[in-house]
Structure formats: C-alpha cells, structure tokens
Scaffold this motif. Sequence first.
Motif, PDB file in Angstrom:
ATOM      1  N   ARG A  45     -19.587  45.201 -53.000  1.00  0.00           N
ATOM      2  CA  ARG A  45     -18.417  44.669 -51.780  1.00  0.00           C
ATOM      3  C   ARG A  45     -16.869  44.729 -51.906  1.00  0.00           C
ATOM      4  N   ALA A  46     -16.741  44.674 -53.213  1.00  0.00           N
ATOM      5  CA  ALA A  46     -14.921  44.411 -53.428  1.00  0.00           C
ATOM      6  C   ALA A  46     -14.973  42.914 -53.329  1.00  0.00           C
ATOM      7  N   PRO A  47     -15.165  41.936 -53.325  1.00  0.00           N
ATOM      8  CA  PRO A  47     -14.520  40.768 -52.610  1.00  0.00           C
ATOM      9  C   PRO A  47     -13.074  40.216 -53.220  1.00  0.00           C
ATOM     10  N   SER A  48     -13.104  39.160 -52.513  1.00  0.00           N
ATOM     11  CA  SER A  48     -11.482  39.312 -52.526  1.00  0.00           C
ATOM     12  C   SER A  48     -12.137  37.686 -53.444  1.00  0.00           C
ATOM     13  N   ILE A  49     -11.396  38.161 -54.424  1.00  0.00           N
ATOM     14  CA  ILE A  49     -11.174  37.187 -55.280  1.00  0.00           C
ATOM     15  C   ILE A  49     -10.013  37.749 -56.724  1.00  0.00           C
ATOM     16  N   ALA A  50      -9.243  36.532 -57.110  1.00  0.00           N
ATOM     17  CA  ALA A  50      -8.387  37.377 -58.003  1.00  0.00           C
ATOM     18  C   ALA A  50      -8.768  37.572 -59.540  1.00  0.00           C
ATOM     19  N   PHE A  51      -9.569  36.889 -60.174  1.00  0.00           N
ATOM     20  CA  PHE A  51      -9.603  37.405 -61.512  1.00  0.00           C
ATOM     21  C   PHE A  51     -10.968  36.873 -61.874  1.00  0.00           C
ATOM     22  N   TRP A  60     -19.411  27.969 -62.676  1.00  0.00           N
ATOM     23  CA  TRP A  60     -21.524  27.644 -62.331  1.00  0.00           C
ATOM     24  C   TRP A  60     -21.989  28.657 -63.070  1.00  0.00           C
ATOM     25  N   ASP A  61     -22.833  27.190 -64.654  1.00  0.00           N
ATOM     26  CA  ASP A  61     -23.354  28.337 -65.317  1.00  0.00           C
ATOM     27  C   ASP A  61     -24.753  28.170 -65.113  1.00  0.00           C
ATOM     28  N   ASN A  62     -25.105  27.296 -64.239  1.00  0.00           N
ATOM     29  CA  ASN A  62     -26.980  27.350 -64.310  1.00  0.00           C
ATOM     30  C   ASN A  62     -26.792  27.178 -62.895  1.00  0.00           C
ATOM     31  N   ASN A  63     -28.126  27.136 -62.288  1.00  0.00           N
ATOM     32  CA  ASN A  63     -28.306  27.247 -61.328  1.00  0.00           C
ATOM     33  C   ASN A  63     -27.610  28.279 -59.712  1.00  0.00           C
ATOM     34  N   ILE A  64     -27.876  29.252 -60.799  1.00  0.00           N
ATOM     35  CA  ILE A  64     -26.894  30.304 -60.408  1.00  0.00           C
ATOM     36  C   ILE A  64     -26.886  31.046 -58.548  1.00  0.00           C
ATOM     37  N   PRO A  65     -26.060  30.771 -57.823  1.00  0.00           N
ATOM     38  CA  PRO A  65     -26.334  31.105 -55.891  1.00  0.00           C
ATOM     39  C   PRO A  65     -26.033  32.132 -56.111  1.00  0.00           C
ATOM     40  N   ASP A  66     -26.206  32.365 -54.735  1.00  0.00           N
ATOM     41  CA  ASP A  66     -25.044  33.364 -53.561  1.00  0.00           C
ATOM     42  C   ASP A  66     -24.208  33.425 -53.840  1.00  0.00           C
ATOM     43  N   PHE A  67     -23.160  34.454 -54.233  1.00  0.00           N
ATOM     44  CA  PHE A  67     -22.216  34.661 -54.503  1.00  0.00           C
ATOM     45  C   PHE A  67     -21.345  34.146 -53.115  1.00  0.00           C
ATOM     46  N   ASP A  68     -21.855  34.204 -51.887  1.00  0.00           N
ATOM     47  CA  ASP A  68     -21.242  33.044 -50.801  1.00  0.00           C
ATOM     48  C   ASP A  68     -20.958  32.271 -51.125  1.00  0.00           C
ATOM     49  N   ILE A  69     -22.376  31.433 -51.926  1.00  0.00           N
ATOM     50  CA  ILE A  69     -21.394  29.825 -52.380  1.00  0.00           C
ATOM     51  C   ILE A  69     -20.172  30.115 -53.184  1.00  0.00           C
ATOM     52  N   LEU A  70     -20.071  31.009 -54.139  1.00  0.00           N
ATOM     53  CA  LEU A  70     -19.683  30.728 -55.509  1.00  0.00           C
ATOM     54  C   LEU A  70     -18.157  31.063 -54.542  1.00  0.00           C
TER      55      LEU A  70
END
Length: 292
Positions: free
Chosen positions: A31-37, A259-269
């Motif tokens: 998906r190549a999400p729009s994240i800087a790093f 976010w290192d515990n209870n890892i969420p769906d990426f959309d939440i992050l």
Amino acid sequence: MYKAETSLRSLGALPVGVSLKSQYYQMVLERAPSIAFFEIHAENYMVDGGAHHRFLEAIVEKYPLSIHGVGMSLGSAEGISKDHIKRFRDLVDRYNPTLVSEHLAWSVEGGHYLNDLLPLPLNEETLNIVTDNVNTVQDALGRKILVENPSSYMAFNATTMPEVEFLSAISERTGCGLLMDVNNVFVSGRNMGWSPEDYIDSVPVDLIGEIHLAGHLIKDVDGVELRIDDHGSAVSDDVWALYRRLIERSGEKPSLIEWDNNIPDFDILHNEASKAQAIMADIENDSLKESA
C-alpha cells in the motif's frame, strides 16, 4: 566530527513516522502508506539474515529509517558491551538510518540483560558514566546519536540535578542530540509531582533531533494513581496538548508514534500520525499568518 542526521526536509514537509512492526511488513510494501519514516528497535534486527531483514531491505528502498536502541545501557557503570555495540554498528552500517537513538537508562548487570529500562540517579558521578558511554557509542558508530529522556516512577535520594540540566550536560559534553519523549515527560511529571509543562518550557529545543509520542496506562496502587509507560494505547489528550506546547517552541521536528503492545490495525496508527501532522500544520499556518 560525527556524521549528523539527515536534514529535516528529507523526511517530508510534515515529518511524522510510526513504529515498524512485523505485522505491517506486507501491507507497507503493497500500500505504500503516506508516512514520512519508520522506526525499528535495533535489538530485533541484530542477526545476519532472515525474514525481518528481507522485508526491511525492501521497505528502506522506499522510506527513511530511524534505528532506536533499547539495550545499549548507557547508564551502566560497567561500560558498553563490545559485542552489543559491534552488532549495533553493523546494523547502522547496513541501513544508514536517518536517525539513531538510545535511552538514558541502564539494563545490564554482570553481562545479564534485564527486560526493562531502569532509571538513574542524576548526579555528577552518573553524568560522567553516561558521558563516557555516549562517547564510546558515537566513536564506534562514527556519528552522533540522540539520547531519550526516561519515564520515572520514583525519586532517588542521590539525585542532585534536574533532568533537563542532566540531559543538556550530556549533550554539551558529547555533542549528542536529544530524543524528547513527550509521553515520558508527562508520565514522569504526574508520577513524581512536578510540572510537565515547566519541563517542556525549559528543554533546549535546538538539541532535539526527534520526538516520541505514545500511550500510557493508569493504575491504582493502594489509592495512588500511577502512570505506566506501556506504549499500548492511543496518545492521551494531555500528551497531545504537551506536544503542541513543544512544537510551538521548537517548530517542526521528526515525530514518531510508538505503539509496542496491543498492536492495532495500521489505520489506527496512521490516524495517530495524522494528528501529529495536523498539529504541526496548524502551528506553521499560525506562524505564517503572524508574519504576513
């Protein structure tokens, strides 16, 4: 002269990243999400090969990388493990990250690694130890690192220096930068009874090379509210307010959602990252209006 971090603008106009977890590998490539790093914990990649490296090699072709150490033990009086620093250096050389960081903490005793980042008494003796260890790491890497402020739960009788003064002294003596964890500031302030706002107002923003944001847990311990830095939930409103206060002073800084515990769906992050981007954009727009 140590190699500095890559310039701010190389991370994009609003430089917000997130923790890279193995659950996200395939999605990131597809998906190549729009994240800087993206940021990784060094110790998860201190092996020569395997699936982690195959995915990471593909991801760093598209995104800048931040390498965050959690086991160097900068506060250890016994010094830095030669084996650990070699494996850390090999990882940095392999991926040439934009940012490299470690914690102001200790986690090693007699060659045994403890599964925690333990706090330090802040005084001249400890400052000398940490300074020597930071210099050792930077000499080995051939580049500057960022040192992260800790989350604290109790005070030491041996502490004689405020934390901001201690961090500033480390930077002055070693040339390192600061990784300012805003959640840690809030957790420590509430646990220890000092003002997180005063801390943010006093930290020298020119030393900050990266900012961390994360969630924390609130527990009742015999009627006393204790905040625990667990990185297992969304960033709290109080921490967002503190982040805005810092960005108003510092301007744009590379900022990471942990976010290192209870890892969420990426959309939440990703939504958390968008909140940080919005805060930086709002502050920049306000600044432009004032200067117009």
